[in-house]
Design a protein around this motif. Sequence first.
Motif, PDB file in Angstrom:
ATOM      1  N   ALA A  87      36.194  11.441  25.435  1.00 43.42           N
ATOM      2  CA  ALA A  87      37.276  10.748  24.948  1.00 43.42           C
ATOM      3  C   ALA A  87      37.182   9.426  26.107  1.00 43.42           C
ATOM      4  N   VAL A  88      36.848   9.689  27.356  1.00 43.08           N
ATOM      5  CA  VAL A  88      36.842   8.453  28.059  1.00 43.08           C
ATOM      6  C   VAL A  88      35.544   7.615  27.882  1.00 43.08           C
ATOM      7  N   VAL A  89      34.331   8.282  27.684  1.00 45.37           N
ATOM      8  CA  VAL A  89      33.401   7.624  27.005  1.00 45.37           C
ATOM      9  C   VAL A  89      33.507   6.564  26.042  1.00 45.37           C
ATOM     10  N   ASN A  90      34.273   7.362  25.123  1.00 53.25           N
ATOM     11  CA  ASN A  90      34.523   6.516  23.838  1.00 53.25           C
ATOM     12  C   ASN A  90      35.484   5.651  23.879  1.00 53.25           C
ATOM     13  N   LEU A  91      36.322   5.746  24.634  1.00 50.64           N
ATOM     14  CA  LEU A  91      37.461   4.859  24.688  1.00 50.64           C
ATOM     15  C   LEU A  91      36.721   3.385  25.366  1.00 50.64           C
ATOM     16  N   ALA A  92      35.908   3.680  26.316  1.00 52.53           N
ATOM     17  CA  ALA A  92      35.288   2.449  27.117  1.00 52.53           C
ATOM     18  C   ALA A  92      34.536   1.641  25.994  1.00 52.53           C
ATOM     19  N   GLY A  93      34.275   2.149  25.065  1.00 50.92           N
ATOM     20  CA  GLY A  93      33.592   1.513  24.022  1.00 50.92           C
ATOM     21  C   GLY A  93      34.575   0.861  22.928  1.00 50.92           C
ATOM     22  N   LEU A 129      41.542   1.504  31.873  1.00 47.77           N
ATOM     23  CA  LEU A 129      41.388   2.836  32.328  1.00 47.77           C
ATOM     24  C   LEU A 129      40.218   3.697  32.374  1.00 47.77           C
ATOM     25  N   PRO A 130      39.586   3.684  30.914  1.00 45.37           N
ATOM     26  CA  PRO A 130      38.158   4.191  30.806  1.00 45.37           C
ATOM     27  C   PRO A 130      37.033   4.145  31.805  1.00 45.37           C
ATOM     28  N   VAL A 131      37.110   2.886  31.762  1.00 43.32           N
ATOM     29  CA  VAL A 131      35.772   2.367  32.906  1.00 43.32           C
ATOM     30  C   VAL A 131      36.279   2.488  34.171  1.00 43.32           C
ATOM     31  N   ILE A 133      37.935   5.143  35.339  1.00 40.21           N
ATOM     32  CA  ILE A 133      37.656   6.781  35.379  1.00 40.21           C
ATOM     33  C   ILE A 133      36.181   6.984  35.442  1.00 40.21           C
ATOM     34  N   ALA A 134      35.552   6.406  34.511  1.00 34.02           N
ATOM     35  CA  ALA A 134      33.906   6.804  34.610  1.00 34.02           C
ATOM     36  C   ALA A 134      33.144   6.238  35.786  1.00 34.02           C
ATOM     37  N   SER A 135      33.727   4.869  36.275  1.00 36.47           N
ATOM     38  CA  SER A 135      33.040   4.505  37.339  1.00 36.47           C
ATOM     39  C   SER A 135      33.443   5.466  38.686  1.00 36.47           C
ATOM     40  N   THR A 136      34.571   5.708  38.884  1.00 35.67           N
ATOM     41  CA  THR A 136      35.051   6.571  39.894  1.00 35.67           C
ATOM     42  C   THR A 136      34.227   7.837  39.939  1.00 35.67           C
ATOM     43  N   LYS A 137      34.423   8.660  38.647  1.00 37.57           N
ATOM     44  CA  LYS A 137      33.859   9.788  38.606  1.00 37.57           C
ATOM     45  C   LYS A 137      32.214   9.705  39.019  1.00 37.57           C
ATOM     46  N   GLN A 138      31.469   8.715  38.679  1.00 35.76           N
ATOM     47  CA  GLN A 138      30.105   8.394  39.047  1.00 35.76           C
ATOM     48  C   GLN A 138      29.999   8.365  40.713  1.00 35.76           C
ATOM     49  N   ALA A 139      30.927   7.529  41.175  1.00 33.83           N
ATOM     50  CA  ALA A 139      31.123   7.356  42.787  1.00 33.83           C
ATOM     51  C   ALA A 139      31.194   8.539  43.226  1.00 33.83           C
ATOM     52  N   LEU A 140      32.252   9.706  42.875  1.00 36.52           N
ATOM     53  CA  LEU A 140      32.581  10.848  43.298  1.00 36.52           C
ATOM     54  C   LEU A 140      31.237  11.729  43.275  1.00 36.52           C
ATOM     55  N   ALA A 141      30.583  11.775  42.110  1.00 34.59           N
ATOM     56  CA  ALA A 141      29.502  12.604  41.948  1.00 34.59           C
ATOM     57  C   ALA A 141      28.289  12.293  42.854  1.00 34.59           C
ATOM     58  N   LEU A 175      35.747   1.192  44.702  1.00 33.03           N
ATOM     59  CA  LEU A 175      36.022  -0.314  44.801  1.00 33.03           C
ATOM     60  C   LEU A 175      35.261  -1.166  43.938  1.00 33.03           C
ATOM     61  N   THR A 176      34.098  -1.020  43.855  1.00 29.59           N
ATOM     62  CA  THR A 176      32.993  -1.686  43.142  1.00 29.59           C
ATOM     63  C   THR A 176      33.354  -1.510  41.595  1.00 29.59           C
ATOM     64  N   GLY A 177      33.608  -0.507  41.037  1.00 24.68           N
ATOM     65  CA  GLY A 177      34.121  -0.130  39.467  1.00 24.68           C
ATOM     66  C   GLY A 177      35.617  -0.978  39.461  1.00 24.68           C
ATOM     67  N   LEU A 178      36.465  -0.965  40.338  1.00 24.88           N
ATOM     68  CA  LEU A 178      37.750  -1.685  40.284  1.00 24.88           C
ATOM     69  C   LEU A 178      37.619  -3.144  40.220  1.00 24.88           C
ATOM     70  N   ILE A 179      36.638  -3.669  41.066  1.00 31.66           N
ATOM     71  CA  ILE A 179      36.432  -5.198  41.150  1.00 31.66           C
ATOM     72  C   ILE A 179      36.046  -5.573  39.613  1.00 31.66           C
ATOM     73  N   LEU A 180      35.034  -4.854  39.111  1.00 32.25           N
ATOM     74  CA  LEU A 180      34.603  -4.975  37.852  1.00 32.25           C
ATOM     75  C   LEU A 180      35.579  -5.228  36.726  1.00 32.25           C
ATOM     76  N   GLU A 181      36.587  -4.452  36.987  1.00 30.72           N
ATOM     77  CA  GLU A 181      37.626  -4.325  35.926  1.00 30.72           C
ATOM     78  C   GLU A 181      38.604  -5.573  36.209  1.00 30.72           C
ATOM     79  N   VAL A 182      39.123  -5.987  37.477  1.00 26.07           N
ATOM     80  CA  VAL A 182      39.640  -7.103  37.619  1.00 26.07           C
ATOM     81  C   VAL A 182      39.354  -8.208  36.827  1.00 26.07           C
TER      82      VAL A 182
END
Lengths: 270, 258
Positions: A87-93, A129-131, A133-141, A175-182
């Motif tokens: 759902a997250v991946v699809n919502l981002a699109g 939100l989806p972006v 989540i996705a970017s944060t998940k990537q950073a955590l992984a 933070l990089t993900g958040l900046i992009l979303e700003v």
Amino acid sequence: MTLLLVAPLVLIVGYIFYQALPILSLDFIFTNPKDGMRSGGIWSPLLGTCYLVLLSLAISTPIGVLAAVFLNEYAKDNWFTRMVNLAVVNLAGVPSIVHALFGLGAFVLFAGLGKSILAASLTLAIMTLPVIIASTKQALAAVPMAFREACWNVGATRWQTIRHVVLPNSINGILTGLILEVAHAAGETAPIMFTGAVFYKAIQEGDLFAYGPFDQCMALSMHLFTISTQVPGVPHALPFGTAIVLLGTVLMVNALSIIVRTRLRARKKW
Amino acid sequence: MSAGAVHSIETKNLNLWYGDFQALRNVNFRVRRGEITALIGPSGCGKTTLLRCFNRINERYGYVRTSGEIKILGQNIYAPDVSLIELRKTVGMVFQRPNPLPISVYENIVFGLRIHSPLFKWRKSVLDDIVEKALRDVFLWDELKDRLHVRATTLQLDQQQKLCIARLLPLKPEIILMDEPCSALDSEATLAVEELMLTLAGRYTVVIVTHNMAQARRVSHECAFMLMGELIEHTRTEDLFLTPKDPRTADYIEGRYG
């Protein structure tokens, strides 16, 4: 090669800046649009954009980051988490105009918020939100499993591991993900058009608290659209000035988060 | 937890499944207190899985089901009143690749203490003493006493591995589990870590998983051979290598598979 990458950026920003030059001044920033938006400044839309971006981020950041922490650190691999990830991946699109219609239906009409800053911010939050989540998940992984193992094996709980090891080591990526979303939230026109942004609204000049959460507001992206396509006889420099301020606002937020990032890094004794 | 018992670890009919795959079959294993016990066997035979049972860390790796009993110092660790935190303080683990946290040497060593008493204000002098003692115990103090505040991940690999051992000591563990602790090290560093293990024996019970039979012979007092999730043979190291009772053990030791 570097030149090839930098050249378009410099050209675009340079061109806009050059076109906007005749109009740029402090007055331009601190006065409302005048004469049917054919003169005056951009105070009202600028403040509106700041409100929308900050409020939407204040909503989506905690939810998004916590969701990513849950998905990456706690959730087991079962059909439910696979559904959520899908759902997250699809919502981002999903196109932003669809988010706009959802926001109109859910927040403006169903929740009864009316066209307001709050409804528009919620719509933007849903969009970002989806972006996040996705970017944060990537950073955590990207944080090595070995760090977590080291932590678990001295008896740390999952949350202590996340708090002391995983988050500090992934905060840059988050933070990089958040900046992009700003930038994304500040630039989008469609989602706010139906949910909270108006063509024209004059507010108290220089008053940072001129908007309330249930007011409608102007926004830079929509103002730019309006004055470049909907209003005849707008001086040439006006849309360019608006564009450069929009760009500058986003760049300033980026700069701020880079400062925060280096501060965070400097605090650690690495 | 009863003191003075002969065995630090005792398992009874231990079975373990990852999903449908059974990784441990009826393992009955007893580890003598204060000695070094080596677990040998071919890859995938369940050595590491067994090791990870002893502080229940394998529960963090996804779907694991166990049956049977594990007693650490006489206490059943699957009893509902067992504190996982206390268990993991008592049973520390060292990994194949050294995994110091990306913080200073000093902070790595006091990390566990800080985690376990987040509100307690540690006096600097107390912490300094703890760090010095831990580093002296692993023979790193002379090398690192002037570099306590460099980032631990910049050390040499063998120093990192010793630091990972030192990091466990302030928590006063009883048992130290080592999962192929030397496989990322060169031969000289391996010898140094082996020497360290021998000095730790007595004060701590050490269980080491190794692929290297020569190493098992050099460092361990007892040795256990595992195959396909079963514990085949477990006896004094010299007996296992000189007079193995099970033909499968003999085959493995002579290098016919593995």
